[in-house]
Scaffold this motif. Sequence first.
Motif, PDB file in Angstrom:
ATOM      1  N   PHE A  84       0.852  -1.251   0.060  1.00  0.00           N
ATOM      2  CA  PHE A  84       0.090  -0.082   0.028  1.00  0.00           C
ATOM      3  C   PHE A  84       0.829   1.293   0.039  1.00  0.00           C
ATOM      4  O   PHE A  84       0.299   2.347  -0.285  1.00  0.00           O
ATOM      5  CB  PHE A  84      -0.871   0.137   1.161  1.00  0.00           C
ATOM      6  CG  PHE A  84      -1.813  -0.961   1.214  1.00  0.00           C
ATOM      7  CD1 PHE A  84      -2.196  -1.833  -0.001  1.00  0.00           C
ATOM      8  CD2 PHE A  84      -2.557  -1.340   2.487  1.00  0.00           C
ATOM      9  CE1 PHE A  84      -3.266  -2.611   0.235  1.00  0.00           C
ATOM     10  CE2 PHE A  84      -3.565  -2.370   2.779  1.00  0.00           C
ATOM     11  CZ  PHE A  84      -3.847  -3.139   1.400  1.00  0.00           C
ATOM     12  N   GLY A  85       1.995   1.325   0.410  1.00  0.00           N
ATOM     13  CA  GLY A  85       3.003   2.349   0.487  1.00  0.00           C
ATOM     14  C   GLY A  85       3.960   2.088   1.552  1.00  0.00           C
ATOM     15  O   GLY A  85       4.435   0.822   1.627  1.00  0.00           O
ATOM     16  N   ARG A  86       4.379   3.115   2.440  1.00  0.00           N
ATOM     17  CA  ARG A  86       4.948   2.949   3.623  1.00  0.00           C
ATOM     18  C   ARG A  86       4.369   3.884   4.641  1.00  0.00           C
ATOM     19  O   ARG A  86       3.654   4.886   4.396  1.00  0.00           O
ATOM     20  CB  ARG A  86       6.562   3.490   3.547  1.00  0.00           C
ATOM     21  CG  ARG A  86       7.450   2.450   2.923  1.00  0.00           C
ATOM     22  CD  ARG A  86       8.708   2.971   2.691  1.00  0.00           C
ATOM     23  NE  ARG A  86       9.287   3.505   4.161  1.00  0.00           N
ATOM     24  CZ  ARG A  86      10.362   3.923   4.255  1.00  0.00           C
ATOM     25  NH1 ARG A  86      11.268   4.134   3.223  1.00  0.00           N
ATOM     26  NH2 ARG A  86      10.818   4.088   5.451  1.00  0.00           N
ATOM     27  N   GLY A  87       4.394   3.343   5.896  1.00  0.00           N
ATOM     28  CA  GLY A  87       3.809   4.072   7.122  1.00  0.00           C
ATOM     29  C   GLY A  87       2.769   3.170   7.651  1.00  0.00           C
ATOM     30  O   GLY A  87       2.634   1.941   7.419  1.00  0.00           O
ATOM     31  N   GLU A  88       1.831   3.732   8.266  1.00  0.00           N
ATOM     32  CA  GLU A  88       0.861   2.855   9.089  1.00  0.00           C
ATOM     33  C   GLU A  88      -0.594   3.437   9.435  1.00  0.00           C
ATOM     34  O   GLU A  88      -0.486   4.644   9.200  1.00  0.00           O
ATOM     35  CB  GLU A  88       1.312   2.162  10.204  1.00  0.00           C
ATOM     36  CG  GLU A  88       1.698   2.977  11.607  1.00  0.00           C
ATOM     37  CD  GLU A  88       1.944   2.398  12.661  1.00  0.00           C
ATOM     38  OE1 GLU A  88       2.935   1.383  12.842  1.00  0.00           O
ATOM     39  OE2 GLU A  88       1.538   2.517  13.718  1.00  0.00           O
ATOM     40  N   TYR A  89      -1.625   2.655   9.415  1.00  0.00           N
ATOM     41  CA  TYR A  89      -2.857   3.388  10.002  1.00  0.00           C
ATOM     42  C   TYR A  89      -3.445   2.348  10.762  1.00  0.00           C
ATOM     43  O   TYR A  89      -3.465   1.159  10.743  1.00  0.00           O
ATOM     44  CB  TYR A  89      -3.672   3.719   8.775  1.00  0.00           C
ATOM     45  CG  TYR A  89      -4.046   2.744   7.704  1.00  0.00           C
ATOM     46  CD1 TYR A  89      -5.058   1.916   7.933  1.00  0.00           C
ATOM     47  CD2 TYR A  89      -3.140   2.619   6.511  1.00  0.00           C
ATOM     48  CE1 TYR A  89      -5.320   0.986   6.474  1.00  0.00           C
ATOM     49  CE2 TYR A  89      -3.426   1.737   5.584  1.00  0.00           C
ATOM     50  CZ  TYR A  89      -4.655   1.040   5.777  1.00  0.00           C
ATOM     51  OH  TYR A  89      -5.003  -0.050   4.538  1.00  0.00           O
TER      52      TYR A  89
END
Length: 228
Positions: free
Chosen positions: A54-59
């Motif tokens: 999905f990309g980089r990072g978090e949710y």
Amino acid sequence: MIALPEPGAIEAGLAERGFHLIPALLDEASCETLAAGYDSDQFRSTIIMGRHGFGRGEYKYYRYPLPRRIAALRSTLYERLVPVANQWQDARGSPIRYPDRHQEFLAQCRSAGQARPTPLILRYGPGDYNCLHQDVYGDTLFPLQVAVLLSNASAFSGGEFIVTEQCPRRQSRVQVVPLQQGDAVIFPVRDRPVRGTRGFYRAQHRHGVSELRSGQRHTLGLIFHDAA
């Protein structure tokens, strides 16, 4: 929370640019409180974006019952947006109408097997980004959603909110939405009707976030349908 614009103004903004901006929907204190709650025990799941492409990072997705502030904001925005959603249904020639009250729509989601809450907070650090995507979650969906920037825009660089629109037989239009802390942007979940010479056609939409160069960025996402 400030007074919301009228549905006609929202629809006009969407028709012109594919999104509508609400400046200072939330005040600084509300934004800071919501962002600070990221590490608290009020979420049903955490998504590490890189694991899923999905990309980089978090949710993190909130769990039910939603925090009172989130639940109230979600219902209030839904009721302001439902006239626009039903106007879009007219343009598409669909007999289906969205109910006036959000709880009635959520009951429809549950009947369709979609019972997991979708409001979420996203957190980005340096090098993080969000690929272009659509937040569909199931067959029953509300056609509009809202994102609110919770971080002070001076606390990070990069991390621009991006929306794309693809019309038939045309190149995609890409727009960067300028956001300050507390600003909200309304945009289509999947597509919107656009008037052409032979009636309406569907313009496909996606959204994402460009790479964050420095700092940290929190965003509140409000999707009005629940997930399967």
